[in-house]
Design a protein around this motif. Structure first.
Motif, PDB file in Angstrom:
ATOM      1  N   ASN A 126       0.356   0.066  -3.064  1.00  0.00           N
ATOM      2  CA  ASN A 126      -0.055   0.572  -1.741  1.00  0.00           C
ATOM      3  C   ASN A 126      -0.734  -0.520  -0.920  1.00  0.00           C
ATOM      4  O   ASN A 126      -0.493  -0.643   0.285  1.00  0.00           O
ATOM      5  CB  ASN A 126      -1.002   1.757  -1.896  1.00  0.00           C
ATOM      6  N   LEU A 127      -1.595  -1.294  -1.567  1.00  0.00           N
ATOM      7  CA  LEU A 127      -2.276  -2.389  -0.870  1.00  0.00           C
ATOM      8  C   LEU A 127      -1.278  -3.440  -0.396  1.00  0.00           C
ATOM      9  O   LEU A 127      -1.384  -3.957   0.723  1.00  0.00           O
ATOM     10  CB  LEU A 127      -3.329  -3.025  -1.784  1.00  0.00           C
ATOM     11  N   ALA A 128      -0.300  -3.737  -1.248  1.00  0.00           N
ATOM     12  CA  ALA A 128       0.725  -4.717  -0.872  1.00  0.00           C
ATOM     13  C   ALA A 128       1.579  -4.188   0.280  1.00  0.00           C
ATOM     14  O   ALA A 128       1.891  -4.911   1.230  1.00  0.00           O
ATOM     15  CB  ALA A 128       1.587  -5.055  -2.076  1.00  0.00           C
ATOM     16  N   ASP A 129       1.964  -2.903   0.197  1.00  0.00           N
ATOM     17  CA  ASP A 129       2.769  -2.299   1.267  1.00  0.00           C
ATOM     18  C   ASP A 129       2.005  -2.254   2.590  1.00  0.00           C
ATOM     19  O   ASP A 129       2.610  -2.313   3.674  1.00  0.00           O
ATOM     20  CB  ASP A 129       3.199  -0.882   0.864  1.00  0.00           C
ATOM     21  N   MET A 130       0.699  -2.158   2.501  1.00  0.00           N
ATOM     22  CA  MET A 130      -0.143  -2.122   3.691  1.00  0.00           C
ATOM     23  C   MET A 130      -0.134  -3.472   4.419  1.00  0.00           C
ATOM     24  O   MET A 130      -0.442  -3.549   5.594  1.00  0.00           O
ATOM     25  CB  MET A 130      -1.564  -1.740   3.266  1.00  0.00           C
ATOM     26  N   GLY A 131       0.203  -4.536   3.662  1.00  0.00           N
ATOM     27  CA  GLY A 131       0.219  -5.871   4.243  1.00  0.00           C
ATOM     28  C   GLY A 131      -0.876  -6.774   3.740  1.00  0.00           C
ATOM     29  O   GLY A 131      -0.952  -7.950   4.128  1.00  0.00           O
ATOM     30  N   GLN A 149     -11.971   0.636  -9.832  1.00  0.00           N
ATOM     31  CA  GLN A 149     -11.681   0.924  -8.424  1.00  0.00           C
ATOM     32  C   GLN A 149     -10.205   1.233  -8.205  1.00  0.00           C
ATOM     33  O   GLN A 149      -9.850   1.997  -7.302  1.00  0.00           O
ATOM     34  CB  GLN A 149     -12.097  -0.266  -7.554  1.00  0.00           C
ATOM     35  N   LEU A 150      -9.332   0.637  -9.024  1.00  0.00           N
ATOM     36  CA  LEU A 150      -7.904   0.912  -8.884  1.00  0.00           C
ATOM     37  C   LEU A 150      -7.590   2.380  -9.161  1.00  0.00           C
ATOM     38  O   LEU A 150      -6.580   2.903  -8.687  1.00  0.00           O
ATOM     39  CB  LEU A 150      -7.100   0.019  -9.837  1.00  0.00           C
ATOM     40  N   LYS A 151      -8.439   3.045  -9.931  1.00  0.00           N
ATOM     41  CA  LYS A 151      -8.224   4.463 -10.257  1.00  0.00           C
ATOM     42  C   LYS A 151      -8.758   5.394  -9.169  1.00  0.00           C
ATOM     43  O   LYS A 151      -8.614   6.608  -9.263  1.00  0.00           O
ATOM     44  CB  LYS A 151      -8.876   4.792 -11.602  1.00  0.00           C
ATOM     45  N   ASP A 152      -9.403   4.826  -8.159  1.00  0.00           N
ATOM     46  CA  ASP A 152      -9.934   5.608  -7.042  1.00  0.00           C
ATOM     47  C   ASP A 152      -8.770   6.012  -6.132  1.00  0.00           C
ATOM     48  O   ASP A 152      -8.239   5.202  -5.379  1.00  0.00           O
ATOM     49  CB  ASP A 152     -10.955   4.752  -6.284  1.00  0.00           C
ATOM     50  N   VAL A 153      -8.367   7.289  -6.190  1.00  0.00           N
ATOM     51  CA  VAL A 153      -7.171   7.734  -5.464  1.00  0.00           C
ATOM     52  C   VAL A 153      -7.336   7.631  -3.948  1.00  0.00           C
ATOM     53  O   VAL A 153      -6.350   7.557  -3.214  1.00  0.00           O
ATOM     54  CB  VAL A 153      -6.800   9.187  -5.855  1.00  0.00           C
ATOM     55  N   THR A 209      -7.072   3.353  -1.045  1.00  0.00           N
ATOM     56  CA  THR A 209      -6.189   2.739  -0.049  1.00  0.00           C
ATOM     57  C   THR A 209      -6.380   3.360   1.328  1.00  0.00           C
ATOM     58  O   THR A 209      -6.357   2.655   2.335  1.00  0.00           O
ATOM     59  CB  THR A 209      -4.718   2.860  -0.491  1.00  0.00           C
ATOM     60  N   SER A 210      -6.594   4.668   1.393  1.00  0.00           N
ATOM     61  CA  SER A 210      -6.827   5.291   2.699  1.00  0.00           C
ATOM     62  C   SER A 210      -8.163   4.834   3.279  1.00  0.00           C
ATOM     63  O   SER A 210      -8.298   4.657   4.500  1.00  0.00           O
ATOM     64  CB  SER A 210      -6.792   6.817   2.580  1.00  0.00           C
ATOM     65  N   PHE A 211      -9.162   4.617   2.411  1.00  0.00           N
ATOM     66  CA  PHE A 211     -10.455   4.102   2.850  1.00  0.00           C
ATOM     67  C   PHE A 211     -10.291   2.706   3.458  1.00  0.00           C
ATOM     68  O   PHE A 211     -10.827   2.410   4.535  1.00  0.00           O
ATOM     69  CB  PHE A 211     -11.411   4.051   1.656  1.00  0.00           C
ATOM     70  N   ILE A 212      -9.529   1.847   2.785  1.00  0.00           N
ATOM     71  CA  ILE A 212      -9.300   0.485   3.286  1.00  0.00           C
ATOM     72  C   ILE A 212      -8.522   0.524   4.595  1.00  0.00           C
ATOM     73  O   ILE A 212      -8.854  -0.174   5.558  1.00  0.00           O
ATOM     74  CB  ILE A 212      -8.559  -0.351   2.219  1.00  0.00           C
TER      75      ILE A 212
END
Length: 564
Positions: free
Chosen positions: A457-462, A411-415, A418-421
């Motif tokens: 990206n997930l971390a930056d998202m909060g 899943q980490l390779k799914d570009v 992060t936009s989906f989340i």
């Protein structure tokens, strides 16, 4: 004619140029005083003839001839070696190195130089034609003329080499024999021309599923073979075979005909089945025969137990695809509890598969989902439904709860992950701070740029990043430094048993102390007894989960038992 003169003597170069102009007035001449400068000019220009002095400083002419013949194999130029020495052995050495003629400097006249160049060019042209003839013979000897694939001879030799090399490495070699189903029907009903075009189209389609170093051959008629070397596990051979069958499901459009063809694929593994190329071929042939008996368009391994295992995995994959379409998955939620007061602060979302009247745990199907790529669709389904459930509970009960969601390495390779989340966080108006994404150590092992970027990206998202199963791997501690980890989940295997030893307690205390010193959140997993709860209190841990508190429950049971 373009001529390069390589000679360290400027007087000799001038004499050679005058002699050239006497017979070749329109020729273009360039000069170089050293081998290195001569090679530089050859790399920058196209020459018909190189006139090369043998004796030069630093590097002699033979060295230049050797470099010219090795580096510029496809460049058409004749080479004439020149020298002041009358030594016949030297002349022979120059010719053996690749020069096309040898000329004494004292004999250079316009006529002799012209004749030497003519002889060199003629010998060069004969040499070139001989090489081209050799290449054609080699092509006919090693390649199938219709598809361009390796033929039976080249395949047999390559398979022997692959098996021999495999003995020196701790890996496996797989042989796939492929026989087209009902190919005779195509030839009989549409003609051999259409049959040939089908074979060519099929070859191109299968090639897309192979790496460059995997040998693909046509053994004759409608029978093909593939060698897969350096395998860590036979499952890779199974994946390649299944992809080929999937690719063949699409019709081939040949002229005005739409042709559907399948294949029967037999697989044998070295050294699991044998360690000799001849036996490997025999066993793969037997497996292919069994595949045909099973109803065609099948994959069959030679070893019965292995065949049963991969058939089961294949059936599981089909069932998973069908279940995704029919919505047969459900999320269970295991509460995360504060050991000091018994209150729960959030949940971990855990997928379950309702199939044929039974609820299956992730251990039964997640490996197949990852191997087949279904984990991407399945993982997005989990994220979407877990966030929606979190939003409903937080809106209904008025206090913020946290939700932990597992992510696999794939899943980490799914570009687009992060936009989906981000989109679903916004749709449900959820503070990213309330979401933990759990990663195992195996997910962090592959530190490719896409994986690292997704985590960041997930971390930056909060969102919080949680390291799951901490303490089970050999390098977990390093990940606390490399990645933006917020939460550490101590694996249940570290919880002491009934006869807890001083060493077990010291290890657990030390790990928890280290995590706390890094100011990271801790979740202790596997709380199954009152003694485990007491340890959490003793070590000042305020988040724990386990069967002592709650087993994973469906949302309706969470509602009835926790939100009464």
């Amino acid at each position: 004619m373009n001529v390069l003169v390589v000679d360290d003597d400027s007087i000799d170069r001038a004499h050679i140029k005058r002699s050239l102009q006497a017979h070749h007035r329109g020729c273009s001449t360039m000069e170089a005083p050293t081998v290195d400068e001569g090679l530089h000019l050859v790399r920058q220009n196209q020459f018909d003839v190189v006139l090369l002095d043998y004796k030069m400083p630093k590097r002699d002419g033979i060295e230049m001839v050797l470099e010219l013949r090795n580096e510029f194999k496809d460049t058409y130029m004749a080479i004439v070696m020149m020298s002041t020495s009358e030594d016949e052995d030297l002349a022979m050495d120059c010719l053996r190195a690749g020069a096309h003629d040898f000329l004494l400097k004292m004999d250079i006249t316009p006529a002799r130089l012209h004749r030497s160049i003519l002889f060199a060019q003629t010998r060069f042209e004969l040499e070139r034609k001989l090489f081209q003839s050799y290449q054609k013979v080699k092509q006919l000897a090693e390649r199938d003329p219709l598809t361009g694939l390796a033929n039976r001879y080249l395949f047999d030799e390559s398979l022997k080499m692959a098996v021999a090399n495999n003995r020196r490495h701790n890996s496996k070699v797989a042989l796939l024999l492929i026989d087209l189903d009902n190919f005779k029907y195509v030839n009989d009903n549409h003609g051999h021309d259409v049959g040939d075009l089908l074979l060519m189209a099929l070859t191109e389609r299968i090639r897309k599923y192979l790496r460059d170093n995997e040998l693909f051959a046509r053994l004759g008629g409608d029978e093909f073979a593939i060698t897969l070397a350096n395998l860590e596990h036979p499952s890779h051979a199974n994946r390649v075979a299944r992809r080929i069958l999937t690719a063949l499901k699409q019709p081939f459009i040949i002229g005005n005909h739409s042709i559907v063809t399948g294949a029967s694929i037999g697989i044998a593994i070295c050294p699991d089945n044998c360690d000799r190329a001849e036996e490997l071929f025999k066993f793969a042939d037997i497996a292919m025969y069994r595949a045909k008996k099973q109803g065609r368009n099948q994959v069959c391994f030679f070893e019965g137990e292995m065949q049963i295992q991969f058939s089961q995995r294949y059936q599981t994959e089909i069932q998973l695809r069908q279940s995704l379409e029919e919505g047969l998955f459900e999320l269970y939620y295991q509460p995360v509890v504060n050991p000091h007061d018994g209150h729960f602060s959030g949940f971990e979302a855990l997928i379950r598969w309702n199939y044929e009247g039974a609820v299956r745990s992730p251990a039964e199907f997640i490996p197949v989902a990852e191997e087949s790529g279904l984990i991407l669709e399945m993982g997005r389904w989990v994220i979407e439904h877990a966030l929606a459930q979190l939003a409903r509970w937080n809106d209904r009960h008025g206090h913020p709860l946290r939700m932990a969601i597992n992510l696999s390495a794939m899943q980490l390779k799914d570009v687009g992950l992060t936009s989906f989340i981000q989109r679903h966080l916004e749709v449900h108006n959820i503070d990213p701070y309330l979401v933990d994404f759990e990663l195992t150590e195996t997910a962090l092992l592959d530190e490719c740029s896409q994986n690292v970027q997704t985590i960041q990206n997930l971390a930056d998202m909060g969102c919080h990043i949680a390291l799951d199963d901490f303490g089970t791997g050999y390098s977990s501690i390093s990940y606390l430094r490399k990645f933006p980890i917020d939460v550490v989940k101590v694996d249940k295997s570290l919880m002491p048993g009934k006869d807890q030893s001083h060493k077990e307690l010291s290890l657990l205390r030390g790990l928890i102390s280290m995590i706390q010193s890094l100011e990271l959140d801790i979740v202790i997993e596997g709380i199954e007894t009152e003694e485990h709860e007491c340890l959490c209190k003793e070590f000042n841990v305020d988040r724990a989960q386990g069967f002592y508190y709650y087993r994973p429950l469906p949302a309706r049971d969470i509602e009835s038992r926790l939100f009464r």
